[in-house]
Design a protein around this motif. Structure first.
Motif, PDB file in Angstrom:
ATOM      1  N   LEU A   1       0.868  -1.331  -0.013  1.00  0.00           N
ATOM      2  CA  LEU A   1       0.152  -0.211  -0.041  1.00  0.00           C
ATOM      3  C   LEU A   1       0.793   1.399  -0.007  1.00  0.00           C
ATOM      4  O   LEU A   1       0.460   2.150  -0.609  1.00  0.00           O
ATOM      5  CB  LEU A   1      -0.857   0.118   1.293  1.00  0.00           C
ATOM      6  N   GLY A   2       2.053   1.122   0.784  1.00  0.00           N
ATOM      7  CA  GLY A   2       2.960   2.266   0.746  1.00  0.00           C
ATOM      8  C   GLY A   2       3.445   2.819  -0.547  1.00  0.00           C
ATOM      9  O   GLY A   2       3.978   3.740  -0.817  1.00  0.00           O
ATOM     10  N   GLY A   3       3.465   1.791  -1.397  1.00  0.00           N
ATOM     11  CA  GLY A   3       3.932   1.924  -2.773  1.00  0.00           C
ATOM     12  C   GLY A   3       2.968   2.636  -3.814  1.00  0.00           C
ATOM     13  O   GLY A   3       3.606   3.367  -4.918  1.00  0.00           O
ATOM     14  N   LEU A   4       1.807   2.748  -3.319  1.00  0.00           N
ATOM     15  CA  LEU A   4       0.852   3.362  -4.152  1.00  0.00           C
ATOM     16  C   LEU A   4       1.278   4.820  -4.462  1.00  0.00           C
ATOM     17  O   LEU A   4       1.050   5.433  -5.767  1.00  0.00           O
ATOM     18  CB  LEU A   4      -0.413   3.162  -3.696  1.00  0.00           C
ATOM     19  N   PRO A   5       1.658   5.775  -3.632  1.00  0.00           N
ATOM     20  CA  PRO A   5       1.818   7.267  -4.065  1.00  0.00           C
ATOM     21  C   PRO A   5       3.065   7.113  -5.002  1.00  0.00           C
ATOM     22  O   PRO A   5       2.937   8.066  -5.739  1.00  0.00           O
ATOM     23  CB  PRO A   5       2.404   7.706  -2.770  1.00  0.00           C
ATOM     24  N   LEU A   6       3.842   6.124  -5.180  1.00  0.00           N
ATOM     25  CA  LEU A   6       4.938   6.214  -6.450  1.00  0.00           C
ATOM     26  C   LEU A   6       4.375   5.973  -7.727  1.00  0.00           C
ATOM     27  O   LEU A   6       4.631   6.522  -8.601  1.00  0.00           O
ATOM     28  CB  LEU A   6       6.026   5.335  -5.963  1.00  0.00           C
ATOM     29  N   LEU A   7       3.387   5.159  -7.549  1.00  0.00           N
ATOM     30  CA  LEU A   7       2.518   4.578  -8.982  1.00  0.00           C
ATOM     31  C   LEU A   7       1.623   5.592  -9.154  1.00  0.00           C
ATOM     32  O   LEU A   7       1.315   5.896 -10.415  1.00  0.00           O
ATOM     33  CB  LEU A   7       1.773   3.452  -8.402  1.00  0.00           C
ATOM     34  N   TYR A   8       0.955   6.428  -8.347  1.00  0.00           N
ATOM     35  CA  TYR A   8      -0.070   7.555  -8.615  1.00  0.00           C
ATOM     36  C   TYR A   8       0.427   8.526  -7.599  1.00  0.00           C
ATOM     37  O   TYR A   8       0.142   8.879  -6.618  1.00  0.00           O
ATOM     38  CB  TYR A   8      -1.412   7.089  -8.085  1.00  0.00           C
TER      39      TYR A   8
END
Length: 222
Positions: free
Chosen positions: A136-143
């Motif tokens: 979930l912590g990787g979502l800001p990098l994806l979006y």
């Protein structure tokens, strides 16, 4: 005869490429070996070691190696495409790990045995929870819109460092599982040592990759 800076750089790149190829082989080889030993479908428990090996050894390792400059099978793709492939593989790893955890918990319930009595079980539960939060912590990098005012460079550094910690936790859990009565009975002698070597090798390769990409670069900027 002394090596020039350019030839030394080529040598290190070649060594990292060879180590990456070995990591790919180990990532696939461990789940394949576990499948032979566990014979999935022979019992409810038989799915647990296979799913965990798939989650950590194959899916998570390949998700991290996707960013390797020397060993990534996605070298020709853009960073954005690599990031999407990375997140999909990580999501699949979390699903496999959660399913493996759920099946072994249900199997223990059916047989009336206690939960979380071993370090393998405790570290395994912690690892699966960590995997979910880290994904979930990787979502800001994806979006990027989700990142708010956070600088992308810092987010990548934090995510990569936390991801490395999670991956090492996963490899530790796999190694502890190889010390279990089931695994030491199923894999003996050289087969056991070869199995243990797989997460050790992939851990070293991933640690080197993350250190070169983020941690060493960060230190060299100061």
């Amino acid at each position: 005869m002394a090596l020039t800076a350019e030839s030394e750089s080529r040598l290190f790149r070649s060594l990292r490429a060879a180590a990456g190829a070995a990591a790919h082989a180990a990532a696939l080889g461990l789940p394949a070996g576990v499948a032979v030993l566990a014979r999935p479908g022979s019992s409810l428990f038989s799915w647990h070691p296979l799913l965990m090996a798939l989650a950590v050894s194959l899916l998570m390792t390949e998700a991290l190696l996707a960013f390797s400059p020397e060993a990534s099978p996605l070298r020709g793709l853009s960073r954005k495409a690599k990031a999407r492939a990375h997140w999909v593989l990580q999501a699949l790893a979390v699903l496999c790990a959660a399913l493996g955890l759920g099946l072994v918990a249900y199997n223990k319930h059916l047989h009336g045995t206690g939960h979380l009595r071993t370090w393998h079980g405790r570290i395994g539960l912690l690892t699966v929870l960590y995997f979910a939060v880290q994904s979930l912590g990787g979502l800001p990098l994806l979006y990027p819109k989700l990142a708010g005012s956070w600088p992308p460079g810092k987010l990548r550094l934090y995510h990569a460092t936390a991801g490395l910690v999670g991956y090492l936790l996963g490899c530790a859990s796999l190694t502890l599982g190889m010390c279990s009565l089931w695994f030491t009975t199923a894999a003996r002698g050289a087969a056991w040592y070869l199995a243990v070597l797989c997460p050790v090798l992939t851990s070293l390769v991933v640690m080197n990759q993350v250190s070169n990409a983020y941690l060493y670069r960060k230190r060299s900027q100061h």
